[in-house]
Design an enzyme around this catalytic site. Sequence first.
Site, short mmCIF file in Angstrom:
data_model
loop_
_atom_site.label_atom_id
_atom_site.label_comp_id
_atom_site.label_asym_id
_atom_site.label_seq_id
_atom_site.Cartn_x
_atom_site.Cartn_y
_atom_site.Cartn_z
N THR A 107 54.73 34.57 35.55
CA THR A 107 54.10 33.18 35.82
C THR A 107 54.91 32.19 35.08
O THR A 107 55.52 32.36 34.12
CB THR A 107 52.80 33.13 35.06
N HIS A 126 47.39 42.01 42.66
CA HIS A 126 47.45 41.90 41.17
C HIS A 126 46.07 42.38 41.00
O HIS A 126 45.12 41.67 41.02
CB HIS A 126 47.54 40.28 40.54
N ASN A 171 46.07 42.70 33.90
CA ASN A 171 46.21 41.70 32.80
C ASN A 171 44.63 40.73 33.21
O ASN A 171 44.95 39.91 32.56
CB ASN A 171 47.42 40.79 33.28
N TYR A 181 42.78 39.76 35.30
CA TYR A 181 42.39 38.77 36.34
C TYR A 181 41.32 39.61 37.22
O TYR A 181 40.83 40.62 36.90
CB TYR A 181 43.57 38.36 37.10
N ASN A 236 43.55 38.74 27.67
CA ASN A 236 42.38 38.41 28.43
C ASN A 236 41.04 39.04 27.74
O ASN A 236 40.33 39.09 28.99
CB ASN A 236 42.75 38.21 29.96
C1 PHB Z 1 49.96 34.00 32.12
O1 PHB Z 1 49.78 32.99 32.96
O2 PHB Z 1 50.04 34.13 31.00
C2 PHB Z 1 49.94 35.10 33.05
C3 PHB Z 1 49.85 35.27 34.20
C4 PHB Z 1 49.74 36.46 35.18
C5 PHB Z 1 49.72 37.56 34.39
C6 PHB Z 1 49.93 37.67 33.08
C7 PHB Z 1 50.09 36.41 32.25
O3 PHB Z 1 49.80 38.82 35.08
#
Ligand code: PHB
Length: 374
Positions: free
Chosen positions: A32, A185, A188, A190, A245
């Site tokens: 990102t 994805h 992390n 999401y 997260n």
């Molecule tokens: C972030 O924006 O910090 C971020 C985004 C996607 C990811 C991990 C971190 O998989």
Amino acid sequence: MNDRDKQDDPLFRPARLGALELPHRVLMAPLTRARASQPGDVPNDMNVTYYRQRASAGLIISEATQVSPQGKGYAFTPGIHSDEQIAGWRKITDAVHAAGGRMHLQLWHVGRISHTALQPDGALPVAPSAIQPEGAKTFISADSGMVDIPTPRALEADEMPDIVEQFRQGAENAKAAGFDGVEIHAANGYLLDQFLRSGSNHRTDEFGGSVDNRLRLPLKVVEAVAGVWGEDRVGVRVSPTGSFNAMHDGDPQATFGAFAARLDDLGIAYIEVVEDSFQGNHADGRPEPIVDAIRSAFRGTYIGNGNYTAGEARARIDADRCDLVTFGRPFIANPDLPERFRRNAPLNEWDSATFYGGDEHGYIDYPALTEDVA
Ligand code: PHB
């Protein structure tokens, strides 16, 4: 290394990845960078330059890219749901291909990691369960700083087909944009990871509770995306022990071993595993029993990720702990990372202050080796 060792360098053994032939095993991780044009979250010419500079990667996996307005969780991240975004990505894939590279798009829905200020009509972010991710933050504008994330709204069971459709349409749009394949994805913290892991999924319907139920929505998404691309151009990213997260799972070996087995049934090309992360890991180093569980259940390609050096990547490929490796922060700072690894050349250091958002600085101004360094 002497010349004989160089010829045997595990990083530079060619590899097959589903439908793709890769010249070597140094891949660029999804990163990102929050530099899409506003309004509209549209990839721009500066983004073209950034990816073109990194086209020598075995494969580029794009930054996480929202499949829908609801799937957005941070200011300035790009999307793949409008004609303008598709046209912007097409310039990037054309540039990467012209430079001899290959590129997947990472399909992203953030679920609860969002904010009313980023959601259509100021709606609450959606999640498997109405659980606020404690301590997780996002940014909603250039000057907002990091802000707290609200308690999300739990999705209704009858909304799941629409979530699947958002990913399926994103996969179609990625095809129109000229990518070589896609990565889903599911890492992390999401949306799909929120369904997979027991800490964030407290549902009592067919989408929560048992491992099979927690896998249900992610697997429906993978099936739909593979229907668009063919399974040999689809990968999935997971982070079994990641704590970023506010994530955790009661039994990650069971959860992700079962997920890997089901992904093997579907025959997708690869699983990319975030084994370690600067953003947080419950495991102490790489979670070897979980690596074993995934590798024994899944016959496709295993891509290792997280805090790898070239040396550790060589050792783990040689020891059959992984097939390929994605590098994140080293690729931010070194556009010609494979060539530097090939020569054992020094690396530029990354500047974490310019990871997210901003301009060309810390984005397209990291130098490549000059020819005379050879
Ligand atoms: C972030 O924006 O910090 C971020 C985004 C996607 C990811 C991990 C971190 O998989």
